[in-house]
Design a protein around this motif. Structure first.
Motif, PDB file in Angstrom:
ATOM      1  N   GLU A  31       0.571  -1.294   0.034  1.00 39.87           N
ATOM      2  CA  GLU A  31       0.046   0.026   0.024  1.00 39.87           C
ATOM      3  C   GLU A  31       0.763   1.322   0.095  1.00 39.87           C
ATOM      4  OE1 GLU A  31      -3.789   1.899   2.588  1.00 39.87           O
ATOM      5  OE2 GLU A  31      -2.313   0.577   3.457  1.00 39.87           O
ATOM      6  N   ASN A  32       1.943   1.138   0.577  1.00 39.87           N
ATOM      7  CA  ASN A  32       2.700   2.660   0.660  1.00 39.87           C
ATOM      8  C   ASN A  32       3.134   3.247  -0.503  1.00 39.87           C
ATOM      9  OD1 ASN A  32       3.479   4.497   2.514  1.00 39.87           O
ATOM     10  ND2 ASN A  32       5.731   4.256   2.451  1.00 39.87           N
ATOM     11  N   PHE A  55       7.970  -6.062  -0.303  1.00 36.36           N
ATOM     12  CA  PHE A  55       8.260  -7.325   0.514  1.00 36.36           C
ATOM     13  C   PHE A  55       8.287  -8.588  -0.090  1.00 36.36           C
ATOM     14  CE2 PHE A  55       5.983  -3.989   2.940  1.00 36.36           C
ATOM     15  CZ  PHE A  55       6.710  -3.950   4.235  1.00 36.36           C
ATOM     16  N   ALA A  56       9.110  -9.483   0.410  1.00 35.21           N
ATOM     17  CA  ALA A  56       9.032 -10.709  -0.041  1.00 35.21           C
ATOM     18  C   ALA A  56       7.820 -11.350   0.493  1.00 35.21           C
ATOM     19  CB  ALA A  56       9.966 -11.771   0.553  1.00 35.21           C
ATOM     20  N   ASP A 108      -1.387  -7.052   7.606  1.00 34.11           N
ATOM     21  CA  ASP A 108      -2.731  -5.998   6.768  1.00 34.11           C
ATOM     22  C   ASP A 108      -2.567  -5.809   5.600  1.00 34.11           C
ATOM     23  OD1 ASP A 108      -0.420  -4.531   7.277  1.00 34.11           O
ATOM     24  OD2 ASP A 108      -1.565  -2.777   8.099  1.00 34.11           O
ATOM     25  N   GLN A 109      -1.243  -6.178   4.900  1.00 34.14           N
ATOM     26  CA  GLN A 109      -1.226  -5.997   3.428  1.00 34.14           C
ATOM     27  C   GLN A 109      -1.331  -7.270   2.485  1.00 34.14           C
ATOM     28  OE1 GLN A 109       0.184  -2.987   2.389  1.00 34.14           O
ATOM     29  NE2 GLN A 109      -1.091  -2.739   4.064  1.00 34.14           N
ATOM     30  N   ILE A 110      -1.882  -8.379   3.096  1.00 31.46           N
ATOM     31  CA  ILE A 110      -1.999  -9.731   2.364  1.00 31.46           C
ATOM     32  C   ILE A 110      -2.792  -9.286   1.140  1.00 31.46           C
ATOM     33  CG2 ILE A 110      -2.691 -12.104   2.576  1.00 31.46           C
ATOM     34  CD1 ILE A 110      -0.229 -11.695   4.041  1.00 31.46           C
ATOM     35  N   ALA A 111      -3.670  -8.722   1.262  1.00 28.66           N
ATOM     36  CA  ALA A 111      -4.484  -8.513  -0.132  1.00 28.66           C
ATOM     37  C   ALA A 111      -3.571  -7.965  -1.274  1.00 28.66           C
ATOM     38  CB  ALA A 111      -5.690  -7.609   0.227  1.00 28.66           C
TER      39      ALA A 111
END
Length: 109
Positions: free
Chosen positions: A7-8, A56-57, A64-67
């Motif tokens: 997201e960032n 990220f790997a 909270d970023q799995i989507a």
């Protein structure tokens, strides 16, 4: 496994990462980059290059970023999301948005 843009990146779109990618797996949308999971070779050279710490790997992605795993895969093949292989300027107000939470609502597809 692959790497994932989180997201960032939204409303920042720094492109430092594309310069170091040996396989050109980044795709560019209006206000975010994503990684094509079919092209990523899991080399991790992009992670330290991202000024927004948005890459990220897959196994290290915050809960909270799995989507963004599915989002990267979907958008990598979306119409208009083209390969980007050379660095270009970030969005004009990227530094102001870097680190701001809740940007998923601002994603332009």
């Amino acid at each position: 496994m692959t790497h994932v843009v989180s997201e960032n990146c939204i409303k920042c779109k720094y492109t430092d990462c594309v310069d170091v990618c040996p396989v050109d797996c980044f795709r560019e949308g209006p206000n975010m980059l994503v990684i094509d999971p079919d092209e990523c070779i899991d080399c991790a050279v992009c992670i330290p290059e991202c000024p927004a710490n948005a890459i990220f790997a897959e196994e290290d992605l915050p809960a909270d970023q799995i989507a963004f795993i599915k989002l990267n895969a979907d958008l990598a093949f979306a119409d208009g999301w083209k390969s980007i292989t050379k660095r270009k300027p970030a969005l004009p107000d990227a530094d102001e948005w870097n680190g701001q939470p809740g940007k998923v609502k601002d994603l332009q597809r």
